[in-house]
Design a protein around this motif. Structure first.
Motif, PDB file in Angstrom:
ATOM      1  N   SER A 103       0.751  -1.378  -0.078  1.00 31.87           N
ATOM      2  CA  SER A 103       0.072  -0.020   0.204  1.00 31.87           C
ATOM      3  C   SER A 103       0.907   1.218  -0.226  1.00 31.87           C
ATOM      4  O   SER A 103       0.346   2.598  -0.343  1.00 31.87           O
ATOM      5  CB  SER A 103      -0.883   0.006   1.222  1.00 31.87           C
ATOM      6  N   GLY A 104       1.974   1.185   0.507  1.00 36.37           N
ATOM      7  CA  GLY A 104       2.976   2.525   0.670  1.00 36.37           C
ATOM      8  C   GLY A 104       2.720   3.209   2.171  1.00 36.37           C
ATOM      9  O   GLY A 104       3.849   4.174   2.240  1.00 36.37           O
ATOM     10  N   LEU A 105       1.887   2.627   2.966  1.00 38.39           N
ATOM     11  CA  LEU A 105       1.723   3.291   4.167  1.00 38.39           C
ATOM     12  C   LEU A 105       2.817   3.082   5.163  1.00 38.39           C
ATOM     13  O   LEU A 105       3.109   4.160   5.955  1.00 38.39           O
ATOM     14  CB  LEU A 105       0.499   2.869   4.796  1.00 38.39           C
ATOM     15  N   THR A 106       3.377   2.032   5.239  1.00 39.06           N
ATOM     16  CA  THR A 106       4.634   1.799   6.061  1.00 39.06           C
ATOM     17  C   THR A 106       5.749   2.911   5.479  1.00 39.06           C
ATOM     18  O   THR A 106       6.340   3.539   6.423  1.00 39.06           O
ATOM     19  CB  THR A 106       5.053   0.201   6.140  1.00 39.06           C
ATOM     20  N   MET A 107       6.040   2.884   4.310  1.00 37.69           N
ATOM     21  CA  MET A 107       7.155   3.484   3.978  1.00 37.69           C
ATOM     22  C   MET A 107       6.583   5.136   3.997  1.00 37.69           C
ATOM     23  O   MET A 107       7.589   5.809   4.319  1.00 37.69           O
ATOM     24  CB  MET A 107       7.504   3.246   2.481  1.00 37.69           C
ATOM     25  N   ASP A 129       8.019  -4.405  -5.482  1.00 39.15           N
ATOM     26  CA  ASP A 129       7.102  -3.297  -5.502  1.00 39.15           C
ATOM     27  C   ASP A 129       5.898  -3.819  -5.979  1.00 39.15           C
ATOM     28  O   ASP A 129       5.999  -4.323  -7.178  1.00 39.15           O
ATOM     29  CB  ASP A 129       7.824  -2.330  -6.354  1.00 39.15           C
ATOM     30  N   LYS A 130       4.888  -3.978  -5.140  1.00 41.33           N
ATOM     31  CA  LYS A 130       3.360  -4.285  -5.713  1.00 41.33           C
ATOM     32  C   LYS A 130       2.791  -2.853  -6.175  1.00 41.33           C
ATOM     33  O   LYS A 130       2.055  -2.471  -5.230  1.00 41.33           O
ATOM     34  CB  LYS A 130       2.717  -5.039  -4.571  1.00 41.33           C
ATOM     35  N   ALA A 131       3.142  -2.423  -7.015  1.00 48.54           N
ATOM     36  CA  ALA A 131       2.929  -0.940  -7.641  1.00 48.54           C
ATOM     37  C   ALA A 131       1.291  -0.702  -7.722  1.00 48.54           C
ATOM     38  O   ALA A 131       0.640   0.123  -7.305  1.00 48.54           O
ATOM     39  CB  ALA A 131       3.659  -0.652  -8.997  1.00 48.54           C
ATOM     40  N   LEU A 157      10.740 -12.385   3.493  1.00 45.91           N
ATOM     41  CA  LEU A 157       9.591 -12.170   3.501  1.00 45.91           C
ATOM     42  C   LEU A 157       8.439 -13.423   4.211  1.00 45.91           C
ATOM     43  O   LEU A 157       8.850 -14.531   3.822  1.00 45.91           O
ATOM     44  CB  LEU A 157       8.834 -11.886   2.380  1.00 45.91           C
ATOM     45  N   ASP A 158       7.903 -12.977   5.055  1.00 47.43           N
ATOM     46  CA  ASP A 158       6.881 -14.038   5.714  1.00 47.43           C
ATOM     47  C   ASP A 158       5.707 -13.852   5.650  1.00 47.43           C
ATOM     48  O   ASP A 158       4.880 -12.925   5.100  1.00 47.43           O
ATOM     49  CB  ASP A 158       7.008 -13.750   7.388  1.00 47.43           C
ATOM     50  N   TYR A 159       4.789 -15.045   6.069  1.00 49.14           N
ATOM     51  CA  TYR A 159       3.265 -14.984   6.193  1.00 49.14           C
ATOM     52  C   TYR A 159       3.071 -15.699   7.729  1.00 49.14           C
ATOM     53  O   TYR A 159       3.632 -17.026   7.907  1.00 49.14           O
ATOM     54  CB  TYR A 159       2.509 -16.049   5.032  1.00 49.14           C
TER      55      TYR A 159
HETATM   56  P1  IMP Z   1       2.440  -1.349   3.024  1.00 46.75           P
HETATM   57  O1  IMP Z   1       2.474  -0.729   4.283  1.00 46.75           O
HETATM   58  O2  IMP Z   1       1.145  -2.022   2.771  1.00 46.75           O
HETATM   59  O3  IMP Z   1       3.211  -0.862   2.097  1.00 46.75           O
HETATM   60  O4  IMP Z   1       3.116  -3.090   3.340  1.00 46.75           O
HETATM   61  C1  IMP Z   1       4.310  -3.058   4.021  1.00 46.75           C
HETATM   62  C2  IMP Z   1       4.875  -4.282   4.691  1.00 46.75           C
HETATM   63  O5  IMP Z   1       3.632  -5.278   4.519  1.00 46.75           O
HETATM   64  C3  IMP Z   1       6.042  -4.798   4.230  1.00 46.75           C
HETATM   65  O6  IMP Z   1       6.934  -4.558   5.008  1.00 46.75           O
HETATM   66  C4  IMP Z   1       5.776  -6.291   4.608  1.00 46.75           C
HETATM   67  O7  IMP Z   1       6.170  -6.491   5.811  1.00 46.75           O
HETATM   68  C5  IMP Z   1       4.351  -6.541   4.355  1.00 46.75           C
HETATM   69  N1  IMP Z   1       3.836  -7.210   3.390  1.00 46.75           N
HETATM   70  C6  IMP Z   1       3.196  -6.619   2.193  1.00 46.75           C
HETATM   71  N2  IMP Z   1       2.997  -7.433   1.009  1.00 46.75           N
HETATM   72  C7  IMP Z   1       3.678  -8.475   1.450  1.00 46.75           C
HETATM   73  C8  IMP Z   1       3.748  -9.802   0.769  1.00 46.75           C
HETATM   74  O8  IMP Z   1       3.471 -10.243  -0.259  1.00 46.75           O
HETATM   75  N3  IMP Z   1       4.488 -10.676   1.309  1.00 46.75           N
HETATM   76  C9  IMP Z   1       4.915 -10.759   2.661  1.00 46.75           C
HETATM   77  N4  IMP Z   1       4.770  -9.163   3.365  1.00 46.75           N
HETATM   78  C10 IMP Z   1       4.144  -8.338   2.924  1.00 46.75           C
END
Ligand code: IMP
Ligand code: MG
Length: 182
Positions: A103-107, A129-131, A157-159
């Motif tokens: 989503s970009g929210l964390t960054m 990048d999941k643009a 990367l985890d689930y």
């Molecule tokens: P955002 O804030 O939505 O951009 O998410 C960023 C964080 O979500 C990343 O640092 C990951 O920890 C986690 N995340 C988002 N997508 C994935 C994925 O496909 N696999 C694993 N972790 C993910």
């Protein structure tokens, strides 16, 4: 390892080739500057370890850990710092290393937070990048791979904290996270 829970999207060889290119680009861009590479725990640790070895100039490293409340496969934007930097980064050139921007929210939170510390410059290097899924206008300066929608695991990367140790990157079969009650 048996990969019946996912389809391999990017192999370890493809990752290593791309990390080498990113390291060369970063080395050229930061030549002569005081670079601090900031890894975002925990997802970036494998990428960070490989990337810094592909950067051929003096640098320092530090880490931050953040969490965002949300479901296990989406982030909410309510970001909280779990571990802050050890260093005072005022006057330094910071490169944030992240596993994936979704989503970009964390960054967005990290950029605002670190920009307020008097840094000389601030850039972002993300492996993935999941643009398509971006909710806010955030761009990485260095991107490993733009990938399609779908939840990816491996290479850090985890689930639900699992799969970080896989050397390849895979798209998790949706039934793995839908049956968990998403
Ligand atoms: P955002 O804030 O939505 O951009 O998410 C960023 C964080 O979500 C990343 O640092 C990951 O920890 C986690 N995340 C988002 N997508 C994935 C994925 O496909 N696999 C694993 N972790 C993910
Ligand atoms: Mg992460």
């Amino acid at each position: 390892m048996d990969y019946d829970f996912m389809d391999v999207l990017i192999t370890r060889e493809q990752i290593q080739a791309r990390v080498g290119e990113l390291g060369a680009q970063i080395s050229a861009d930061y030549s002569g500057r005081d670079l601090t590479v900031v890894g975002i725990l925990k997802g970036s640790v494998l990428f960070m370890a490989d990337l810094i070895r592909a950067i051929s100039m003096p640098l320092t490293i530090d880490f931050m850990a953040v969490t965002s409340y949300g479901s296990s496969t989406t982030s909410s934007g309510n970001v909280r710092i779990l571990k802050d930097l050890d260093m005072n980064v005022a006057g330094r050139h910071l490169l944030i290393v992240e596993d994936i921007i979704d989503s970009g929210l964390t960054m967005q939170y990290l950029l605002r937070n670190l920009a307020a510390r008097g840094v000389a410059s601030l850039r972002v290097c993300t492996l993935f990048d999941k643009a398509e899924r971006r909710l806010v206008d955030i761009h990485a300066d260095y991107t490993g791979f733009v990938i399609p929608n779908g939840f990816v695991v491996g290479y850090g990367l985890d689930y639900n904290q699992l799969y970080r140790n896989l050397p390849d990157i895979g798209i998790l079969h949706p039934e793995i996270y839908t049956k968990a009650g998403e």
